[in-house]
Design a protein around this motif. Sequence first.
Motif, mmCIF file in Angstrom:
data_model
loop_
_atom_site.group_PDB
_atom_site.id
_atom_site.type_symbol
_atom_site.label_atom_id
_atom_site.label_comp_id
_atom_site.label_asym_id
_atom_site.label_seq_id
_atom_site.Cartn_x
_atom_site.Cartn_y
_atom_site.Cartn_z
ATOM 1 N N GLU A 133 -8.529 10.500 -16.523
ATOM 2 C CA GLU A 133 -7.547 9.598 -15.926
ATOM 3 C C GLU A 133 -7.622 9.643 -14.404
ATOM 4 N N ALA A 134 -7.920 10.821 -13.844
ATOM 5 C CA ALA A 134 -8.057 10.956 -12.400
ATOM 6 C C ALA A 134 -9.201 10.102 -11.880
ATOM 7 N N ASP A 135 -10.294 10.045 -12.642
ATOM 8 C CA ASP A 135 -11.436 9.232 -12.242
ATOM 9 C C ASP A 135 -11.060 7.756 -12.213
ATOM 10 N N VAL A 136 -10.339 7.288 -13.216
ATOM 11 C CA VAL A 136 -9.888 5.893 -13.262
ATOM 12 C C VAL A 136 -8.934 5.616 -12.100
ATOM 13 N N ALA A 137 -8.004 6.540 -11.856
ATOM 14 C CA ALA A 137 -7.034 6.362 -10.770
ATOM 15 C C ALA A 137 -7.737 6.307 -9.417
ATOM 16 N N ALA A 138 -8.739 7.160 -9.228
ATOM 17 C CA ALA A 138 -9.467 7.183 -7.964
ATOM 18 C C ALA A 138 -10.195 5.868 -7.721
ATOM 19 N N LYS A 139 -10.881 5.362 -8.747
ATOM 20 C CA LYS A 139 -11.623 4.109 -8.591
ATOM 21 C C LYS A 139 -10.683 2.936 -8.340
ATOM 22 N N SER A 140 -9.545 2.935 -9.011
ATOM 23 C CA SER A 140 -8.562 1.872 -8.798
ATOM 24 C C SER A 140 -7.986 1.939 -7.393
ATOM 25 N N THR A 141 -7.726 3.147 -6.933
ATOM 26 C CA THR A 141 -7.185 3.344 -5.586
ATOM 27 C C THR A 141 -8.155 2.837 -4.536
ATOM 28 N N VAL A 142 -9.429 3.177 -4.694
ATOM 29 C CA VAL A 142 -10.445 2.741 -3.740
ATOM 30 C C VAL A 142 -10.529 1.217 -3.704
ATOM 31 N N ALA A 143 -10.527 0.578 -4.875
ATOM 32 C CA ALA A 143 -10.618 -0.883 -4.928
ATOM 33 C C ALA A 143 -9.444 -1.531 -4.201
ATOM 34 N N LEU A 144 -8.236 -1.029 -4.440
ATOM 35 C CA LEU A 144 -7.053 -1.587 -3.789
ATOM 36 C C LEU A 144 -7.111 -1.389 -2.281
ATOM 37 N N ILE A 145 -7.393 -0.175 -1.852
ATOM 38 C CA ILE A 145 -7.342 0.140 -0.423
ATOM 39 C C ILE A 145 -8.428 -0.587 0.351
ATOM 40 N N THR A 146 -9.662 -0.584 -0.156
ATOM 41 C CA THR A 146 -10.736 -1.235 0.597
ATOM 42 C C THR A 146 -10.496 -2.733 0.731
ATOM 43 N N ASN A 147 -9.949 -3.350 -0.299
ATOM 44 C CA ASN A 147 -9.671 -4.780 -0.207
ATOM 45 C C ASN A 147 -8.521 -5.076 0.750
ATOM 46 N N LEU A 148 -7.444 -4.308 0.673
ATOM 47 C CA LEU A 148 -6.321 -4.535 1.575
ATOM 48 C C LEU A 148 -6.703 -4.257 3.026
ATOM 49 N N LEU B 140 0.821 -1.200 0.000
ATOM 50 C CA LEU B 140 0.000 0.000 0.000
ATOM 51 C C LEU B 140 0.862 1.260 0.000
ATOM 52 N N ALA B 141 1.955 1.239 0.752
ATOM 53 C CA ALA B 141 2.853 2.391 0.796
ATOM 54 C C ALA B 141 3.457 2.668 -0.581
ATOM 55 N N SER B 142 3.914 1.630 -1.250
ATOM 56 C CA SER B 142 4.495 1.814 -2.585
ATOM 57 C C SER B 142 3.471 2.404 -3.546
ATOM 58 N N TYR B 143 2.243 1.924 -3.449
ATOM 59 C CA TYR B 143 1.204 2.448 -4.336
ATOM 60 C C TYR B 143 0.906 3.914 -4.045
ATOM 61 N N MET B 144 0.785 4.269 -2.752
ATOM 62 C CA MET B 144 0.465 5.646 -2.398
ATOM 63 C C MET B 144 1.570 6.606 -2.834
ATOM 64 N N ILE B 145 2.818 6.182 -2.700
ATOM 65 C CA ILE B 145 3.934 7.022 -3.142
ATOM 66 C C ILE B 145 3.886 7.213 -4.655
ATOM 67 N N ALA B 146 3.643 6.137 -5.391
ATOM 68 C CA ALA B 146 3.575 6.231 -6.851
ATOM 69 C C ALA B 146 2.405 7.115 -7.289
ATOM 70 N N LEU B 147 1.259 6.976 -6.611
ATOM 71 C CA LEU B 147 0.094 7.794 -6.945
ATOM 72 C C LEU B 147 0.399 9.271 -6.750
ATOM 73 N N ALA B 148 1.028 9.612 -5.621
ATOM 74 C CA ALA B 148 1.357 11.014 -5.345
ATOM 75 C C ALA B 148 2.346 11.560 -6.371
ATOM 76 N N GLU B 149 3.277 10.736 -6.810
ATOM 77 C CA GLU B 149 4.279 11.193 -7.778
ATOM 78 C C GLU B 149 3.684 11.415 -9.159
ATOM 79 N N ARG B 150 2.652 10.643 -9.518
ATOM 80 C CA ARG B 150 2.145 10.662 -10.893
ATOM 81 C C ARG B 150 0.849 11.437 -11.070
#
Length: 346
Positions: free
Chosen positions: A182-197, A164-174
């Motif tokens: 693209e922001a909408d796609v990134a947001a939905k992908s982020t939510v799916a990853l975080i809620t499952n983890l 999760l940390a690696s993903y959050m760092i990459a998201l902030a950088e990009r």
Amino acid sequence: MTSPADRGIPFFQVSTDDFSAEMAFAAFKQSVQDVFAISRRSDDDYRLDLIAWHLGTIMLGTFRSSALAFDRSPALVASSGLDHFLVQLYVEGGFTGVAGDRPVTVGGGDIVIFDLAQTLQTQANDFSNITLLIPRAFFDPTNGRIDGLHGLVLPAGGAITGMLASYMIALAERTTALGADEADVAAKSTVALITNLLSASNRQNLSTATFTPSPISRLTTEIDRRLRDPDLDADMLAASLGMSRASLYRAFDTMGGIADYIRRRRLAIAAMALTIPENRRRKISEIAFECGFSSESAFNRAFKAAFGMPPSQARAHNNLLWSWANNNVHPNASADFVRWMRMLRA
């Protein structure tokens, strides 16, 4: 607070490199006033670098700050209108404090989750973190027992924490390179990853601890199910759930009362509906009635009191929000992010 022309999504930025310590701290304080009351822990030279992006369904921020105290009191929980979770990666520094009645200590590399329907007091030393603000609605379908998330710490070194940390760092950088779609796609992908983890981490956390589920999750689920019924009130809920009125009122004591909670949920759903492009041609009165308000005038009054603007202006403001990326100057950005933090849509 400037807005580089190549940014594709709305954002708020302030730094002591560009403003005096007093001006930067004042802007920061205003921008997070629905989340925390903050105060400086030292009179020494204050440093701040902050940038927060509005991704439509979530908000993402990176923060580097001198030592601060954070307080989310019962009064702020009741008045802020936020029904969200914070997910924070502490890149450097950390804090000690209490989340509800749960002692919390966080250091560099840890990830911590806060439920903004509950109280929080922390004392942070100099720190940098990456923060995500996510509406509660994303969590409930994933994990019916979200009560244990408030103050949950995923320690540095754990496998899930590292992913999760690696993903959050990459998201902030990009994020700076994203356009609105693209922001909408990134947001939905982020939510799916975080809620499952977090769902997996929370189940493990609850399985190793003595835990008494709060009635709030059951109550809020029933409220959302009936929210569009204009007759929804404490009597209806008590009958539906087989609870006494006294128990119902006690459950919402720290949230400003049941009537206020229902009103805030209706306003949040209405605010979200106003931001959806396919609703652009719908009458505001239709949206008001659909969200359980008995009249358009009552809806207009409540909406303006909550968000500082009438519904018609909020609808127009949505287009302005997404066009700020093309402006060189973004006036009163911190006040606008206060409003739009409340309007994140699930």
